[in-house]
Motif scaffolding. Structure first.
Motif, PDB file in Angstrom:
ATOM      1  N   TYR A   1       0.826  -1.212   0.000  1.00  0.00           N
ATOM      2  CA  TYR A   1       0.000   0.000   0.000  1.00  0.00           C
ATOM      3  C   TYR A   1       0.861   1.263   0.000  1.00  0.00           C
ATOM      4  N   VAL A   2       2.000   1.227   0.718  1.00  0.00           N
ATOM      5  CA  VAL A   2       2.895   2.396   0.774  1.00  0.00           C
ATOM      6  C   VAL A   2       4.086   2.269  -0.170  1.00  0.00           C
ATOM      7  N   LYS A   3       4.018   1.292  -1.062  1.00  0.00           N
ATOM      8  CA  LYS A   3       5.098   1.064  -2.032  1.00  0.00           C
ATOM      9  C   LYS A   3       6.462   0.953  -1.346  1.00  0.00           C
ATOM     10  N   ASN A   4       6.484   0.242  -0.222  1.00  0.00           N
ATOM     11  CA  ASN A   4       7.698  -0.011   0.568  1.00  0.00           C
ATOM     12  C   ASN A   4       8.332   1.266   1.120  1.00  0.00           C
ATOM     13  N   ARG A   5       7.572   2.360   1.190  1.00  0.00           N
ATOM     14  CA  ARG A   5       8.110   3.645   1.654  1.00  0.00           C
ATOM     15  C   ARG A   5       7.527   4.002   3.008  1.00  0.00           C
ATOM     16  N   ALA A   6       7.990   3.296   4.039  1.00  0.00           N
ATOM     17  CA  ALA A   6       7.567   3.566   5.416  1.00  0.00           C
ATOM     18  C   ALA A   6       8.676   3.113   6.348  1.00  0.00           C
ATOM     19  N   ASP A   7       8.696   3.710   7.545  1.00  0.00           N
ATOM     20  CA  ASP A   7       9.646   3.285   8.571  1.00  0.00           C
ATOM     21  C   ASP A   7       9.078   2.106   9.360  1.00  0.00           C
ATOM     22  N   ALA A   8       7.773   2.181   9.634  1.00  0.00           N
ATOM     23  CA  ALA A   8       7.108   1.137  10.407  1.00  0.00           C
ATOM     24  C   ALA A   8       5.643   1.058  10.012  1.00  0.00           C
ATOM     25  N   ILE A   9       5.090  -0.126  10.203  1.00  0.00           N
ATOM     26  CA  ILE A   9       3.677  -0.378   9.930  1.00  0.00           C
ATOM     27  C   ILE A   9       3.042  -0.859  11.227  1.00  0.00           C
ATOM     28  N   PHE A  10       1.867  -0.345  11.523  1.00  0.00           N
ATOM     29  CA  PHE A  10       1.109  -0.724  12.710  1.00  0.00           C
ATOM     30  C   PHE A  10      -0.226  -1.299  12.239  1.00  0.00           C
ATOM     31  N   ILE A  11      -0.506  -2.536  12.612  1.00  0.00           N
ATOM     32  CA  ILE A  11      -1.733  -3.200  12.170  1.00  0.00           C
ATOM     33  C   ILE A  11      -2.525  -3.629  13.402  1.00  0.00           C
ATOM     34  N   TYR A  12      -3.786  -3.222  13.426  1.00  0.00           N
ATOM     35  CA  TYR A  12      -4.670  -3.561  14.532  1.00  0.00           C
ATOM     36  C   TYR A  12      -5.707  -4.579  14.039  1.00  0.00           C
ATOM     37  N   CYS A  13      -5.842  -5.694  14.763  1.00  0.00           N
ATOM     38  CA  CYS A  13      -6.804  -6.734  14.433  1.00  0.00           C
ATOM     39  C   CYS A  13      -7.661  -7.011  15.662  1.00  0.00           C
ATOM     40  N   SER A  14      -8.951  -7.184  15.423  1.00  0.00           N
ATOM     41  CA  SER A  14      -9.872  -7.420  16.523  1.00  0.00           C
ATOM     42  C   SER A  14     -10.870  -8.512  16.151  1.00  0.00           C
ATOM     43  N   PHE A  15     -11.155  -9.392  17.120  1.00  0.00           N
ATOM     44  CA  PHE A  15     -12.204 -10.382  16.946  1.00  0.00           C
ATOM     45  C   PHE A  15     -12.902 -10.577  18.285  1.00  0.00           C
ATOM     46  N   GLU A  16     -14.074  -9.972  18.401  1.00  0.00           N
ATOM     47  CA  GLU A  16     -14.883 -10.064  19.625  1.00  0.00           C
ATOM     48  C   GLU A  16     -16.332 -10.221  19.246  1.00  0.00           C
ATOM     49  N   GLU A  17     -17.040 -11.030  19.999  1.00  0.00           N
ATOM     50  CA  GLU A  17     -18.479 -11.221  19.778  1.00  0.00           C
ATOM     51  C   GLU A  17     -18.772 -11.504  18.305  1.00  0.00           C
ATOM     52  N   LYS A  18     -17.941 -12.347  17.698  1.00  0.00           N
ATOM     53  CA  LYS A  18     -18.096 -12.769  16.299  1.00  0.00           C
ATOM     54  C   LYS A  18     -17.974 -11.611  15.306  1.00  0.00           C
ATOM     55  N   THR A  19     -17.322 -10.532  15.717  1.00  0.00           N
ATOM     56  CA  THR A  19     -17.107  -9.382  14.845  1.00  0.00           C
ATOM     57  C   THR A  19     -15.621  -9.229  14.547  1.00  0.00           C
ATOM     58  N   ILE A  20     -15.299  -9.185  13.268  1.00  0.00           N
ATOM     59  CA  ILE A  20     -13.921  -8.978  12.819  1.00  0.00           C
ATOM     60  C   ILE A  20     -13.753  -7.503  12.458  1.00  0.00           C
ATOM     61  N   SER A  21     -12.649  -6.925  12.915  1.00  0.00           N
ATOM     62  CA  SER A  21     -12.349  -5.532  12.614  1.00  0.00           C
ATOM     63  C   SER A  21     -10.842  -5.360  12.488  1.00  0.00           C
ATOM     64  N   CYS A  22     -10.427  -4.366  11.712  1.00  0.00           N
ATOM     65  CA  CYS A  22      -8.992  -4.103  11.584  1.00  0.00           C
ATOM     66  C   CYS A  22      -8.765  -2.637  11.230  1.00  0.00           C
ATOM     67  N   ASP A  23      -7.519  -2.241  11.364  1.00  0.00           N
ATOM     68  CA  ASP A  23      -7.088  -0.899  10.995  1.00  0.00           C
ATOM     69  C   ASP A  23      -5.579  -0.966  10.790  1.00  0.00           C
ATOM     70  N   PHE A  24      -5.015   0.044  10.175  1.00  0.00           N
ATOM     71  CA  PHE A  24      -3.562   0.103  10.002  1.00  0.00           C
ATOM     72  C   PHE A  24      -3.139   1.554   9.855  1.00  0.00           C
ATOM     73  N   PHE A  25      -1.917   1.820  10.320  1.00  0.00           N
ATOM     74  CA  PHE A  25      -1.332   3.148  10.188  1.00  0.00           C
ATOM     75  C   PHE A  25       0.174   2.999  10.103  1.00  0.00           C
ATOM     76  N   TYR A  26       0.868   4.112   9.926  1.00  0.00           N
ATOM     77  CA  TYR A  26       2.284   4.061   9.578  1.00  0.00           C
ATOM     78  C   TYR A  26       3.132   5.071  10.339  1.00  0.00           C
ATOM     79  N   CYS A  27       4.426   4.786  10.351  1.00  0.00           N
ATOM     80  CA  CYS A  27       5.440   5.771  10.687  1.00  0.00           C
ATOM     81  C   CYS A  27       6.196   6.027   9.381  1.00  0.00           C
ATOM     82  N   ILE A  28       6.144   7.285   8.922  1.00  0.00           N
ATOM     83  CA  ILE A  28       6.820   7.680   7.684  1.00  0.00           C
ATOM     84  C   ILE A  28       7.603   8.954   7.987  1.00  0.00           C
ATOM     85  N   ASN A  29       8.888   8.922   7.662  1.00  0.00           N
ATOM     86  CA  ASN A  29       9.768  10.067   7.932  1.00  0.00           C
ATOM     87  C   ASN A  29       9.665  10.516   9.392  1.00  0.00           C
TER      88      ASN A  29
END
Length: 152
Positions: free
Chosen positions: A23-51
């Motif tokens: 997604y960032v074309k390999n141009r990031a310092d770090a990737i943060f991925i959040y995954c959740s599974f509660e009460e049969k609900t799947i959820s996720c999010d992601f954000f980055y450290c860039i420069n």
């Protein structure tokens, strides 16, 4: 010889990192991925450290200096594509846990350091948000985003 549970689980996490890196074309310092599974609900999010800046996935271009001749494609279609793949991977983890009679984490926080090619995973198995009267998975992922941002 078949792979063990941990190898298959790690492959699904690696796939999440791979799509976020793409997604960032390999141009990031770090990737943060959040995954959740509660009460049969799947959820996720992601954000980055860039420069050295912590940025949400739709604000990647805020981390680029004006001298750079590059723009990230943060279109809604691309974001949805990444989220769909991460959600599919979480579903794969759930099936894997069922197959091997393992407990599925309610929350997974992945931090991928691009330069070191290293992945740190944090797992929780207790209820994180579903017993809260107003909190949703997005609220929890945004709390993590703010926590990471304030620690930079």
């Amino acid at each position: 010889m078949g792979q063990v549970f941990e190898d298959k689980f790690s492959e699904l996490q690696a796939d999440m990192v791979s799509i976020c890196l793409e997604y960032v074309k390999n141009r990031a310092d770090a990737i943060f991925i959040y995954c959740s599974f509660e009460e049969k609900t799947i959820s996720c999010d992601f954000f980055y450290c860039i420069n050295g800046k912590i940025v949400e996935r739709h604000k990647l271009n805020d981390a680029i200096s004006s001298e750079e001749d590059f723009q990230y494609d943060t279109s809604g279609d691309r974001q949805r594509g990444v989220l769909n793949i991460i959600n599919d991977n979480i579903e794969g983890m759930l099936k894997l846990c069922e197959e091997y009679s393992k407990e599925m984490p309610t929350e997974i926080k992945l931090i991928y350091n691009v330069a070191n090619n290293s992945l740190k995973a944090d797992y929780r198995y207790d209820i994180v948000y579903s017993n809260h009267p107003e909190k949703l998975p997005h609220d929890v992922s945004m709390e993590w985003f703010e926590e990471v941002k304030s620690n930079m």
